[in-house]
Every structure is written in C-alpha cells, then in structure tokens.
Write a protein that holds these residues in place. Structure first.
Motif, PDB file in Angstrom:
ATOM      1  N   THR A  67      -3.707  -3.585  -6.131  1.00 60.62           N
ATOM      2  CA  THR A  67      -3.632  -2.762  -7.337  1.00 60.62           C
ATOM      3  C   THR A  67      -4.764  -1.742  -7.376  1.00 60.62           C
ATOM      4  OG1 THR A  67      -2.535  -4.528  -8.562  1.00 60.62           O
ATOM      5  CG2 THR A  67      -3.637  -2.822  -9.860  1.00 60.62           C
ATOM      6  N   LEU A  68      -5.972  -2.171  -6.988  1.00 56.89           N
ATOM      7  CA  LEU A  68      -7.100  -1.242  -6.976  1.00 56.89           C
ATOM      8  C   LEU A  68      -6.866  -0.068  -6.029  1.00 56.89           C
ATOM      9  CD1 LEU A  68     -10.147  -3.677  -7.057  1.00 56.89           C
ATOM     10  CD2 LEU A  68      -9.444  -2.058  -8.835  1.00 56.89           C
ATOM     11  N   LEU A  69      -6.117  -0.311  -4.973  1.00 53.54           N
ATOM     12  CA  LEU A  69      -5.814   0.750  -4.001  1.00 53.54           C
ATOM     13  C   LEU A  69      -4.465   1.418  -4.282  1.00 53.54           C
ATOM     14  CD1 LEU A  69      -7.036  -0.940  -0.698  1.00 53.54           C
ATOM     15  CD2 LEU A  69      -8.222   0.754  -2.107  1.00 53.54           C
ATOM     16  N   ASP A  70      -3.849   1.055  -5.408  1.00 58.38           N
ATOM     17  CA  ASP A  70      -2.549   1.606  -5.803  1.00 58.38           C
ATOM     18  C   ASP A  70      -1.501   1.383  -4.712  1.00 58.38           C
ATOM     19  OD1 ASP A  70      -0.848   2.807  -7.636  1.00 58.38           O
ATOM     20  OD2 ASP A  70      -1.174   4.815  -6.813  1.00 58.38           O
ATOM     21  N   LYS A  71      -1.456   0.136  -4.197  1.00 59.89           N
ATOM     22  CA  LYS A  71      -0.507  -0.213  -3.145  1.00 59.89           C
ATOM     23  C   LYS A  71       0.309  -1.417  -3.586  1.00 59.89           C
ATOM     24  CE  LYS A  71      -3.314   1.435   0.629  1.00 59.89           C
ATOM     25  NZ  LYS A  71      -3.349   1.450   2.051  1.00 59.89           N
ATOM     26  N   HIS A  72       1.461  -1.570  -2.986  1.00 61.78           N
ATOM     27  CA  HIS A  72       2.251  -2.777  -3.178  1.00 61.78           C
ATOM     28  C   HIS A  72       1.619  -3.896  -2.359  1.00 61.78           C
ATOM     29  CE1 HIS A  72       5.452  -0.734  -5.289  1.00 61.78           C
ATOM     30  NE2 HIS A  72       5.438   0.203  -4.358  1.00 61.78           N
ATOM     31  N   ARG A  73       1.861  -5.125  -2.779  1.00 64.60           N
ATOM     32  CA  ARG A  73       1.309  -6.277  -2.075  1.00 64.60           C
ATOM     33  C   ARG A  73       1.670  -6.247  -0.588  1.00 64.60           C
ATOM     34  NH1 ARG A  73       3.972 -11.276  -4.018  1.00 64.60           N
ATOM     35  NH2 ARG A  73       2.756 -10.934  -5.906  1.00 64.60           N
ATOM     36  N   SER A  74       2.929  -6.034  -0.272  1.00 62.72           N
ATOM     37  CA  SER A  74       3.351  -6.073   1.133  1.00 62.72           C
ATOM     38  C   SER A  74       2.697  -4.962   1.947  1.00 62.72           C
ATOM     39  CB  SER A  74       4.875  -6.005   1.251  1.00 62.72           C
ATOM     40  OG  SER A  74       5.361  -4.829   0.636  1.00 62.72           O
ATOM     41  N   ASP A  75       2.560  -3.764   1.366  1.00 56.34           N
ATOM     42  CA  ASP A  75       1.888  -2.664   2.073  1.00 56.34           C
ATOM     43  C   ASP A  75       0.429  -3.006   2.333  1.00 56.34           C
ATOM     44  OD1 ASP A  75       4.213  -1.133   2.080  1.00 56.34           O
ATOM     45  OD2 ASP A  75       3.681  -0.110   0.211  1.00 56.34           O
ATOM     46  N   PHE A  76      -0.226  -3.564   1.313  1.00 60.37           N
ATOM     47  CA  PHE A  76      -1.628  -3.940   1.454  1.00 60.37           C
ATOM     48  C   PHE A  76      -1.790  -5.004   2.534  1.00 60.37           C
ATOM     49  CE2 PHE A  76      -5.219  -6.669   0.435  1.00 60.37           C
ATOM     50  CZ  PHE A  76      -6.250  -5.757   0.299  1.00 60.37           C
ATOM     51  N   MET A  77      -0.943  -6.035   2.493  1.00 62.20           N
ATOM     52  CA  MET A  77      -1.046  -7.127   3.460  1.00 62.20           C
ATOM     53  C   MET A  77      -0.739  -6.660   4.879  1.00 62.20           C
ATOM     54  SD  MET A  77       0.629 -10.207   1.231  1.00 62.20           S
ATOM     55  CE  MET A  77       0.563 -11.366   2.569  1.00 62.20           C
ATOM     56  N   LEU A  78       0.262  -5.817   5.035  1.00 59.65           N
ATOM     57  CA  LEU A  78       0.618  -5.326   6.361  1.00 59.65           C
ATOM     58  C   LEU A  78      -0.512  -4.467   6.938  1.00 59.65           C
ATOM     59  CD1 LEU A  78       2.758  -5.275   8.554  1.00 59.65           C
ATOM     60  CD2 LEU A  78       3.770  -3.289   7.409  1.00 59.65           C
ATOM     61  N   GLU A  79      -1.082  -3.607   6.110  1.00 64.07           N
ATOM     62  CA  GLU A  79      -2.192  -2.768   6.564  1.00 64.07           C
ATOM     63  C   GLU A  79      -3.395  -3.620   6.957  1.00 64.07           C
ATOM     64  OE1 GLU A  79      -5.164   0.142   4.252  1.00 64.07           O
ATOM     65  OE2 GLU A  79      -3.075   0.843   4.247  1.00 64.07           O
ATOM     66  N   ALA A  80      -3.745  -4.607   6.128  1.00 66.23           N
ATOM     67  CA  ALA A  80      -4.891  -5.471   6.420  1.00 66.23           C
ATOM     68  C   ALA A  80      -4.648  -6.284   7.690  1.00 66.23           C
ATOM     69  CB  ALA A  80      -5.167  -6.403   5.238  1.00 66.23           C
ATOM     70  N   ALA A  81      -3.447  -6.808   7.841  1.00 68.35           N
ATOM     71  CA  ALA A  81      -3.134  -7.605   9.033  1.00 68.35           C
ATOM     72  C   ALA A  81      -3.172  -6.745  10.293  1.00 68.35           C
ATOM     73  CB  ALA A  81      -1.770  -8.266   8.876  1.00 68.35           C
ATOM     74  N   CYS A  82      -2.665  -5.522  10.211  1.00 65.94           N
ATOM     75  CA  CYS A  82      -2.676  -4.631  11.376  1.00 65.94           C
ATOM     76  C   CYS A  82      -4.100  -4.222  11.749  1.00 65.94           C
ATOM     77  CB  CYS A  82      -1.812  -3.396  11.113  1.00 65.94           C
ATOM     78  SG  CYS A  82      -0.048  -3.759  11.166  1.00 65.94           S
TER      79      CYS A  82
ATOM     80  N   GLU B 232      -3.832 -18.515  -6.038  1.00 65.54           N
ATOM     81  CA  GLU B 232      -5.080 -17.756  -6.159  1.00 65.54           C
ATOM     82  C   GLU B 232      -5.258 -16.757  -5.018  1.00 65.54           C
ATOM     83  OE1 GLU B 232      -6.106 -22.002  -4.757  1.00 65.54           O
ATOM     84  OE2 GLU B 232      -4.919 -21.136  -6.354  1.00 65.54           O
ATOM     85  N   GLN B 233      -4.701 -17.060  -3.850  1.00 70.01           N
ATOM     86  CA  GLN B 233      -4.746 -16.091  -2.744  1.00 70.01           C
ATOM     87  C   GLN B 233      -3.854 -14.899  -3.063  1.00 70.01           C
ATOM     88  OE1 GLN B 233      -3.535 -18.973   0.269  1.00 70.01           O
ATOM     89  NE2 GLN B 233      -5.513 -18.704   1.316  1.00 70.01           N
ATOM     90  N   ARG B 234      -2.653 -15.193  -3.567  1.00 72.62           N
ATOM     91  CA  ARG B 234      -1.741 -14.119  -3.959  1.00 72.62           C
ATOM     92  C   ARG B 234      -2.372 -13.237  -5.025  1.00 72.62           C
ATOM     93  NH1 ARG B 234       2.411 -16.454  -7.206  1.00 72.62           N
ATOM     94  NH2 ARG B 234       0.731 -16.199  -8.703  1.00 72.62           N
ATOM     95  N   ASP B 235      -3.005 -13.867  -6.008  1.00 72.23           N
ATOM     96  CA  ASP B 235      -3.634 -13.104  -7.092  1.00 72.23           C
ATOM     97  C   ASP B 235      -4.765 -12.223  -6.577  1.00 72.23           C
ATOM     98  OD1 ASP B 235      -1.853 -14.360  -8.790  1.00 72.23           O
ATOM     99  OD2 ASP B 235      -3.335 -15.784  -9.585  1.00 72.23           O
ATOM    100  N   LEU B 236      -5.552 -12.748  -5.653  1.00 77.42           N
ATOM    101  CA  LEU B 236      -6.639 -11.963  -5.052  1.00 77.42           C
ATOM    102  C   LEU B 236      -6.087 -10.752  -4.313  1.00 77.42           C
ATOM    103  CD1 LEU B 236      -9.685 -11.729  -4.295  1.00 77.42           C
ATOM    104  CD2 LEU B 236      -9.141 -13.146  -2.294  1.00 77.42           C
TER     105      LEU B 236
END
Length: 90
Positions: free
Chosen positions: A23-38, A13-17
């Motif tokens: 997807t809403l930001l038109d990004k890949h999961r890894s790009d989204f996660m890296l940006e959020a973590a940074c 469920e975390q992965r799905d979230l």
C-alpha cells in the motif's frame, strides 16, 4: 500478460505486513510480492557468478585485492562528516 500461477500460504500477520508495504508503494499485493521475489532471486543468482582465470592472471587479481586502497580524498572528506544522528564524540 501473466499466465503462470504461483500460490503460497502465509500467516495473517505476514499477509498484513506485505499489504502494508504494498500500500505504501501504491502496488497490489501480488505485484509487490512478485517484484520482491524477483529482486531476491536475481541477488541469489548474481552471488553465484563463476569465472576462471589462468594462474598468472589469478595471481594478479589476488594482488590487486590484497593491495591497500589508493588514497581517495573525496571519500576521506565524506567519512569525516559527522552524521546528524551520531551523538557520540569522535
């Protein structure tokens, strides 16, 4: 080019979230996660800023922090506007 790997495990469920938001930001999961973590890492580091003042400069700094704010007509006008979602009477 990215060369350092970061691996982690998540609940489905975390992965799905994360996927839904990416997807809403038109990004890949890894790009989204890296940006959020940074962004979070920068925030944590900025909260740890340390500075040192001489005693007289420190006292002036404290007095400025404790002083009442100067009048700000623009802010007063803004705060007087009722928000569209606020249904309570003022």
């Amino acid at each position: 080019m990215r060369i350092a790997a970061i691996n982690l495990r998540a609940l489905p469920e975390q992965r799905d979230l994360i996927d839904q938001a990416a997807t809403l930001l038109d990004k890949h999961r890894s790009d989204f996660m890296l940006e959020a973590a940074c962004e979070r890492a920068q925030s944590v580091l900025l909260d740890q800023v340390y500075f040192q003042l001489e005693e007289d400069a420190y006292q002036q700094f404290i007095e400025l922090l404790d002083a009442p704010p100067a009048p700000n007509p623009g802010l007063e006008r803004l705060m007087a506007i009722k928000a569209p979602w606020d249904t309570s009477a003022r």
